[in-house]
Design an enzyme around this catalytic site. Structure first.
Site, PDB file in Angstrom:
ATOM      1  N   GLY A 186       0.883  -1.063   0.039  1.00  0.00           N
ATOM      2  CA  GLY A 186       0.029   0.128  -0.088  1.00  0.00           C
ATOM      3  C   GLY A 186       0.738   1.277   0.056  1.00  0.00           C
ATOM      4  N   GLN A 246       2.680  10.006   1.488  1.00  0.00           N
ATOM      5  CA  GLN A 246       3.952   9.503   1.733  1.00  0.00           C
ATOM      6  C   GLN A 246       4.913   9.746   0.213  1.00  0.00           C
ATOM      7  OE1 GLN A 246       2.088   5.338   2.257  1.00  0.00           O
ATOM      8  NE2 GLN A 246       4.280   5.005   3.470  1.00  0.00           N
ATOM      9  N   CYS A 248       5.812  -0.446   7.347  1.00  0.00           N
ATOM     10  CA  CYS A 248       5.461   0.933   6.545  1.00  0.00           C
ATOM     11  C   CYS A 248       6.718   1.298   5.597  1.00  0.00           C
ATOM     12  CB  CYS A 248       4.787   2.088   7.587  1.00  0.00           C
ATOM     13  SG  CYS A 248       4.547   3.362   6.718  1.00  0.00           S
ATOM     14  N   LEU A 249       6.381   1.828   4.585  1.00  0.00           N
ATOM     15  CA  LEU A 249       7.559   2.265   3.584  1.00  0.00           C
ATOM     16  C   LEU A 249       8.115   3.598   4.117  1.00  0.00           C
ATOM     17  CD1 LEU A 249       5.806   1.443   0.166  1.00  0.00           C
ATOM     18  CD2 LEU A 249       7.692   0.075   1.324  1.00  0.00           C
ATOM     19  N   HIS A 277      -4.611   1.098   7.552  1.00  0.00           N
ATOM     20  CA  HIS A 277      -3.165   1.506   7.504  1.00  0.00           C
ATOM     21  C   HIS A 277      -3.227   2.739   6.768  1.00  0.00           C
ATOM     22  CE1 HIS A 277       1.388   1.154   8.065  1.00  0.00           C
ATOM     23  NE2 HIS A 277       1.095   2.006   6.981  1.00  0.00           N
ATOM     24  N   GLU A 278      -3.565   2.579   5.429  1.00  0.00           N
ATOM     25  CA  GLU A 278      -3.366   3.737   4.358  1.00  0.00           C
ATOM     26  C   GLU A 278      -4.284   4.743   5.013  1.00  0.00           C
ATOM     27  OE1 GLU A 278      -0.943   3.538   2.605  1.00  0.00           O
ATOM     28  OE2 GLU A 278      -0.368   1.500   3.091  1.00  0.00           O
ATOM     29  N   HIS A 294      -2.944   7.224   6.992  1.00  0.00           N
ATOM     30  CA  HIS A 294      -1.932   8.255   6.187  1.00  0.00           C
ATOM     31  C   HIS A 294      -2.753   9.413   5.961  1.00  0.00           C
ATOM     32  CE1 HIS A 294       2.103   6.118   6.345  1.00  0.00           C
ATOM     33  NE2 HIS A 294       1.613   5.034   5.760  1.00  0.00           N
TER      34      HIS A 294
HETATM   35 ZN   LIG Z   1       2.419   3.057   5.939  1.00  0.00          ZN
END
Ligand SMILES: [Zn+2]
Length: 171
Positions: free
Chosen positions: A46, A51, A94-95, A136-137, A140
């Site tokens: 995701g 991000q 998480c990226l 989670h997304e 963000h």
């Molecule tokens: Zn994330």
């Protein structure tokens, strides 16, 4: 099409709530395509627009297994319209928090309403990994990272390590 660079915490842009997409135009579609490419390149399951430094309520996801054909999801102006009472705990990464993981408690199932890339209104009922990924997304888009669900002690430890890693990579 280019792979975008992904912001890592601590970065103030990751903490800002994103604004709704007013019109799904070519610019938004180009962003979505670049985000998909960036997510697959990372690789991740995701990626939310904040991000990559864009404050719009857009995210992409694909939770299909490696051996399955890709099944990309594009969610524009998403909203969680139902959450199960049942909660589950699972490890998240998480990226934007590379190499850090934490156990996060979330509703086991959700229903998410959103626009797809054609602008059609859609609803996804999700459980398991997809439910976790969508929540989670969605976080963000509200400036929330998974570490914000952990204890302050654990959160600060991860942020200190990331800040230190960044200083060392600059040195
Ligand atoms: Zn994330």
């Amino acid at each position: 099409m280019a792979v975008l660079s992904i912001l890592t915490a601590p970065d103030a842009r990751l903490k800002e709530p994103a604004r709704p997409v007013e019109r799904i135009d070519e610019r938004v579609l180009a962003l979505v395509d670049a985000m998909l490419e960036t997510m697959y390149d990372a690789p991740g399951i995701g990626l939310a627009a904040p991000q990559v430094g864009v404050g719009l309520r857009v995210f992409v996801a694909d939770v299909s297994a490696k051996e399955e054909p890709p099944s990309p999801l594009v969610l524009i102006n998403p909203a969680i319209v139902w959450r199960s009472e049942e909660l589950v705990v699972a490890e998240e990464g998480c990226l934007s928090l590379p190499e850090h993981y934490g156990e996060v408690t979330r509703p086991a199932e959700v229903v998410m309403r959103h626009r797809d890339r054609e602008g059609s209104l859609r609803e996804i009922r999700a459980a398991g990994l997809l439910a976790r990924c969508l929540q989670h997304e969605q976080d963000h888009l509200d400036g929330i990272l998974f570490i914000d669900h952990l204890s302050m002690l654990r959160r600060n430890m991860i942020l200190r390590k990331l800040a230190k890693a960044r200083r060392q990579s600059r040195a």
